[in-house]
Enzyme design. Structure first.
Site, mmCIF file in Angstrom:
data_model
loop_
_atom_site.group_PDB
_atom_site.id
_atom_site.type_symbol
_atom_site.label_atom_id
_atom_site.label_comp_id
_atom_site.label_asym_id
_atom_site.label_seq_id
_atom_site.Cartn_x
_atom_site.Cartn_y
_atom_site.Cartn_z
ATOM 1 N N TRP A 106 0.621 -1.232 -0.583
ATOM 2 C CA TRP A 106 0.220 0.441 -0.056
ATOM 3 C C TRP A 106 0.862 1.209 -0.191
ATOM 4 O O TRP A 106 1.827 0.959 0.684
ATOM 5 C CB TRP A 106 -0.751 -0.347 1.247
ATOM 6 N N ASP A 158 -0.183 12.186 -1.363
ATOM 7 C CA ASP A 158 -1.017 12.814 -0.677
ATOM 8 C C ASP A 158 -2.501 12.277 0.054
ATOM 9 O O ASP A 158 -2.421 11.051 0.032
ATOM 10 C CB ASP A 158 -1.678 13.736 -1.973
ATOM 11 N N GLU A 161 -3.459 8.978 -1.595
ATOM 12 C CA GLU A 161 -2.588 8.397 -1.372
ATOM 13 C C GLU A 161 -1.728 8.549 -3.557
ATOM 14 O O GLU A 161 -1.210 7.245 -3.883
ATOM 15 C CB GLU A 161 -3.311 7.199 -1.667
ATOM 16 N N GLU A 314 -18.592 6.330 -0.970
ATOM 17 C CA GLU A 314 -17.153 7.580 -1.262
ATOM 18 C C GLU A 314 -17.946 8.111 -2.887
ATOM 19 O O GLU A 314 -17.526 9.181 -2.230
ATOM 20 C CB GLU A 314 -15.930 6.662 -1.827
HETATM 21 C C1 BGC Z 1 -8.685 7.689 -0.184
HETATM 22 C C2 BGC Z 1 -8.135 8.019 1.086
HETATM 23 C C3 BGC Z 1 -8.900 7.381 2.270
HETATM 24 C C4 BGC Z 1 -9.064 5.591 1.384
HETATM 25 C C5 BGC Z 1 -9.813 5.063 2.636
HETATM 26 C C6 BGC Z 1 -8.658 6.136 -0.595
HETATM 27 O O1 BGC Z 1 -9.215 5.678 -1.640
HETATM 28 O O2 BGC Z 1 -7.981 8.625 -1.298
HETATM 29 O O3 BGC Z 1 -8.399 9.415 0.849
HETATM 30 O O4 BGC Z 1 -8.161 7.282 3.178
HETATM 31 O O5 BGC Z 1 -9.132 5.920 0.311
HETATM 32 O O6 BGC Z 1 -11.549 5.504 2.920
#
Ligand code: BGC
Length: 359
Positions: A106, A158, A161, A314
């Site tokens: 990751w 960032d 990710e 999301e």
């Molecule tokens: C996002 C992160 C988030 C993670 C878990 C990722 O896709 O970019 O900001 O912390 O998902 O929700």
């Protein structure tokens, strides 16, 4: 119509395990606890009167971080000896729900979540005057402050990710916010002048020629996470001209009129959909600027995106920025996360702010 408030609490509680909040148990990649998500989920739960849940999260985070104090000491020793760090030397960005570090690969070196957690912990301690929790968490806080003091100028992934080699003003704002918050409760833990140095750096290098904050140093696009510069981390105030310019550009470039907010224009993750939690962040900015009707409109849009059972995803795929990428993500990881606990946490936080305004 589901009671979104009640459902948000139920959904969050259903995915909290021994304190840890999963990001989203039903999505293949998100059965982990991220401090970035968790800090906001806890903040939302606190605002919704669920202090026990928020407290359990903070306790979980503090004890999890302390488990890795040896890792932090080893990293700091390496730095002191001038040795090169490896990716595995850093603290991870997400943990297994029992606090272990996961085995899956990751993009782990991300600092913003640590700032978010420090900020969130201090809010919780202050709200409840919970000195016992603060005392319990202090060793972990002190560990993190040492970690962040050593690493803040380093490029790191960032909050999405991505972009490992870049320096991101939103990340630095989270560190500034976390460190200034800690300083209010324990000034001796924070090196003198550290938050100010971070702020000075962002203002000197993170502002584009036409006056708005930039996604990363050398990239003058905006990213919705730049809202964090003011809310909540207060590296600048909401009426700062640089923040207002950033807000204008976010509205223009990555807010779909009448719809939601994208992460950034070039996003291809699940085709680059509109993110509920970012739409709520924009609502927060509107609220702070006294534009209550606009804030309500944004919150209503978020509600309209929830599933029949009240689950908030999301992101939504109705108006993708890069539709040609959608299928490959679904094939790789399955449909995108829903419910996402961070969306619900932000929903609880925004509705509590709106309620305050109408009282
Ligand atoms: C996002 C992160 C988030 C993670 C878990 C990722 O896709 O970019 O900001 O912390 O998902 O929700």
């Amino acid at each position: 119509m589901p009671d979104y408030h009640r459902r948000s609490i139920e959904i969050i509680r259903a995915e909290q395990f021994d304190g840890a909040y999963a990001a989203s148990m039903s999505f293949s990649q998100y059965g982990y606890s991220w401090l970035r998500d968790g800090a906001w989920i806890a903040h939302g739960m606190d605002a919704a009167g669920q202090a026990d849940s928020a407290r359990a999260f903070h306790q979980w985070a503090a004890r999890t971080l302390l488990r890795y104090s040896g890792k932090v000491d080893a990293l700091l020793d390496k730095l002191a000896r001038g040795e090169t760090l490896h990716e595995s030397d850093y603290l991870p960005t997400r943990f297994e729900l029992d606090g272990r570090i996961g085995q899956e690969d990751w993009p782990d070196f991300q600092l913003d979540g640590y700032g978010a957690w420090l900020w969130g912990l201090v809010q919780h301690v202050n709200k409840h005057d919970d000195r016992a929790l603060w005392d319990e968490a202090c060793p972990a806080v002190s560990l993190l402050v040492r970690y962040l003091a050593a690493l803040w100028p380093s490029p790191n992934y960032d909050c999405w990710e991505e972009h490992r080699q870049q320096v991101h003003p939103a990340t630095l704002a989270a560190l500034y916010g976390g460190l200034t918050a800690v300083r209010t409760l324990a000034p001796e833990l924070v090196p003198v002048g550290l938050p100010e140095a971070i702020r000075v750096f962002v203002l000197a290098h993170g502002v584009a020629a036409d006056g708005h904050f930039m996604k990363f140093l050398g990239n003058a696009n905006v990213d919705a996470s730049l809202l964090w510069l003011a809310l909540p981390y207060r590296l600048v105030e909401v009426d700062d001209p640089r923040f207002l310019k950033t807000l204008d550009k976010i509205e223009h470039d990555i807010h779909r009129a009448g719809g939601g907010v994208y992460r950034y224009r070039a996003d291809t993750y699940f085709g680059g959909g509109e993110w509920l939690l970012l739409t709520l962040w924009l609502a927060w900015a509107r609220l702070e600027l006294g534009q209550v009707d606009e804030a309500r409109r944004l919150v209503a849009w978020v509600e309209s995106q929830a599933g029949p059972d009240g689950a908030m995803p999301e992101q939504v795929a109705g108006h993708l920025l890069a539709p040609e990428y959608y299928d490959q993500w679904v094939q790789k990881w399955g449909t995108s996360a829903s419910p996402l606990l961070w969306s619900h946490g932000m929903y609880l936080w925004l509705t509590s702010l709106l309620k305050e305004r109408s009282e």
